[in-house]
Write a protein that holds these residues in place. Structure first.
Motif, PDB file in Angstrom:
ATOM      1  N   ALA A   1      -2.001   7.727  -4.868  1.00  0.00           N
ATOM      2  CA  ALA A   1      -3.258   7.506  -5.777  1.00  0.00           C
ATOM      3  C   ALA A   1      -3.487   8.913  -4.788  1.00  0.00           C
ATOM      4  CB  ALA A   1      -3.439   6.167  -4.880  1.00  0.00           C
TER       5      ALA A   1
ATOM      6  N   LEU B   1       1.125  -1.404   0.285  1.00  0.00           N
ATOM      7  CA  LEU B   1       0.399  -0.307  -0.033  1.00  0.00           C
ATOM      8  C   LEU B   1       1.214   1.454  -0.103  1.00  0.00           C
ATOM      9  CD1 LEU B   1      -2.742  -1.004   2.599  1.00  0.00           C
ATOM     10  CD2 LEU B   1      -2.757  -1.008   0.189  1.00  0.00           C
ATOM     11  N   ALA B   2       1.965   1.009  -0.306  1.00  0.00           N
ATOM     12  CA  ALA B   2       2.812   1.821  -0.510  1.00  0.00           C
ATOM     13  C   ALA B   2       2.463   3.204  -0.625  1.00  0.00           C
ATOM     14  CB  ALA B   2       4.652   2.141  -0.545  1.00  0.00           C
ATOM     15  N   GLY B   3       2.102   2.948  -2.490  1.00  0.00           N
ATOM     16  CA  GLY B   3       1.464   4.440  -3.310  1.00  0.00           C
ATOM     17  C   GLY B   3       0.485   4.391  -3.120  1.00  0.00           C
ATOM     18  N   GLU B   4      -0.216   4.058  -1.468  1.00  0.00           N
ATOM     19  CA  GLU B   4      -1.606   5.425  -1.032  1.00  0.00           C
ATOM     20  C   GLU B   4      -1.667   6.958  -1.532  1.00  0.00           C
ATOM     21  OE1 GLU B   4      -3.417   3.280   1.840  1.00  0.00           O
ATOM     22  OE2 GLU B   4      -4.555   5.695   3.048  1.00  0.00           O
ATOM     23  N   GLU B   5      -0.827   7.301  -0.474  1.00  0.00           N
ATOM     24  CA  GLU B   5      -0.920   8.441  -0.444  1.00  0.00           C
ATOM     25  C   GLU B   5      -1.169   9.342  -2.347  1.00  0.00           C
ATOM     26  OE1 GLU B   5      -2.360  10.463   1.257  1.00  0.00           O
ATOM     27  OE2 GLU B   5      -1.926   8.831   2.669  1.00  0.00           O
TER      28      GLU B   5
END
Lengths: 274, 210
Positions: free
Chosen positions: A80, A74-78
């Motif tokens: 995204a 979920l590292a790309g959450e921010e």
């Protein structure tokens, strides 16, 4: 021996269904708190249950494949979320500002078609097929690159009420480049644009590979898209030579900086906008 | 699940950031795993592109199975990526995983205890791509056979058959692992391995064309 080798389709379907049934619990846990940490146990729990006969290693394999969220996934959450905010702030599908073409102005029908084409991707096709003008306007609703649509930008302002992310020109907030971890990264995207723009031109490509600008790259959709993306976002960024588009015939509307993504007043001096 | 998701999707379409965050957390792991099987190490980049497009196109989502919609976007982005790269993805992971598995798994039981998500995905990625995609869409993304078929442009029955074959292949692979207890002279798997994804390649290109 492995009983699965004699399994039939129904067994397969059951296995496949049950594998995912377990994953579905993961987001619920993750929604409330830290997802990566929250469900670190469910796969282990699953494998420990008598639910999984040792004779069905395939079931275990599927369960592992559909296992809980791993750290980093979920590292790309921010990033995204930043993209989500940017998309809402600039609902026109990321089309760089450029001079309109004469033929597109000739008919109100064409204009309406352009509005619809950018308002929603789903409506785009219908609008274009119904209100099609001689212009070969490809709606390309799923095109990731902002460079292809030509008539679309005209609808950026009237098509939606746009909440500008970028501050008005002349009030540049001196935001410096910061790492993309934080509470409200979308607010930093314009700042990242300015910070990036402040770099020497020969360094701009390089700095995009640094973590500090990762969010910007992601929000723009790729390093190559950063410049047009920022030009839409930050009005004071003038296009460089390569990005400049000369008006072919219709210089009627000045390509003023105000036209670059600052939505508020309809562009003056253009009949179609009224 | 789908019904729950559709409410969240509506909220996200209305601009609810937390709803979008929930969608991300719900779907990203599956998308990433699926993409890893297609594009290997570039999966994270392609996933970023996928979410960018999801953000942009979300207002145009008109209902239906949202998972299928997102995975279709992911698949298209992956195909674009492969086309862009014009080379086969390098898949170092499955090789290592097989080695790990071989050294770890003395029995089937032990294999099922020690097998991790990464290893499992790597093993699935050794399947012929049709089968790998069918298994991943069904078991990891959580689509039913019909939705998976729509994503892949095939019939539900074809997806079922592919998934079934894939699972049988995996079962055979695991069984040989457990019986042999030692390395990987597994007839089912090595060719894709040695070719570093040659089997992964062809059907993807074909899918991209069709």
């Amino acid at each position: 021996m492995n009983p699965f080798r004699r399994a039939d389709h129904a067994d397969t379907e059951r296995l496949l269904d049950s594998a995912h049934a377990r994953v579905d619990t993961a987001p619920d846990q993750g929604h409330s708190a830290t997802p990566a940490a929250a469900d670190a146990t469910s796969a282990a729990a699953y494998l420990a249950t008598p639910n999984v006969p040792p004779a069905e290693p395939v079931a275990a394999l599927l369960a592992a494949a559909a296992g809980p969220v791993r750290p980093g996934e979920l590292a790309g959450e921010e990033a995204a979320l930043a993209a989500f905010r940017a998309a809402r702030a600039h609902p026109a599908p990321a089309v760089p500002q450029r001079p309109r073409r004469r033929r597109a102005r000739t008919s109100a029908v064409a204009w309406i078609g352009a509005v619809a084409a950018t308002a929603t991707a789903g409506a785009a096709f219908a609008a274009v097929t119904r209100d099609r003008t001689p212009d070969p306007v490809a709606p390309a609703p799923s095109h990731p690159s902002p460079s292809s649509q030509q008539d679309a930008p005209r609808s950026a302002e009237p098509g939606r009420s746009v909440a500008p992310v970028a501050p008005s020109p002349g009030v540049p907030s001196p935001v410096t480049a910061t790492p993309p971890a934080g509470p409200a990264p979308a607010d930093r995207v314009p700042g990242l644009c300015r910070a990036w723009w402040a770099k020497k031109p020969d360094q701009r490509e390089k700095v995009l590979r640094t973590p500090a600008f990762q969010m910007l790259v992601t929000a723009a959709g790729g390093a190559a898209e950063v410049e047009p993306f920022c030009q839409r976002l930050v009005p004071e960024m003038k296009p460089t030579g390569s990005a400049k588009v000369m008006p072919s015939g219709s210089a009627k509307a000045k390509p003023s900086p105000a036209a670059k993504g600052v939505p508020s007043p309809p562009r003056p001096g253009h009949p179609a906008d009224s | 699940m789908t019904a729950d998701l559709s409410e969240v999707v509506s909220a996200a379409q209305a601009g609810d950031e937390e709803a979008f965050r929930f969608l991300y957390r719900s779907l990203q792991p599956g998308l990433l795993r699926y993409l890893t099987a297609i594009v290997g190490a570039d999966a994270e980049d392609v996933a970023s592109e996928t979410w960018l497009q999801i953000s942009r196109d979300l207002p145009g989502f008109t209902g239906g199975e949202f998972r299928a919609w997102t995975v279709t976007i992911a698949r298209n982005r992956a195909m674009d990526h492969l086309r862009r790269m014009r080379r086969r993805p390098s898949l170092p992971v499955p090789m290592q995983a097989l080695v790990d598995l071989a050294s770890d798994a003395d029995t089937a039981e032990r294999a099922s205890e020690t097998i991790g998500t990464e290893t499992a995905l790597a093993l699935i990625a050794t399947l012929p791509p049709r089968e790998a995609e069918a298994v991943l869409l069904r078991a990891v993304i959580g689509l039913d056979a019909g939705s998976a078929g729509r994503v892949l442009g095939r019939r539900a029955g074809a997806v079922r058959t592919a998934a079934h074959r894939g699972l049988r292949r995996l079962a055979a692979l695991l069984e040989r692992q457990s019986l042999a207890g030692s390395p990987v002279e597994v007839e089912g798997a090595p060719p894709p391995r040695a070719g570093s994804g040659s089997a992964l390649r062809a059907p993807h290109a074909e899918a991209a064309d069709g």
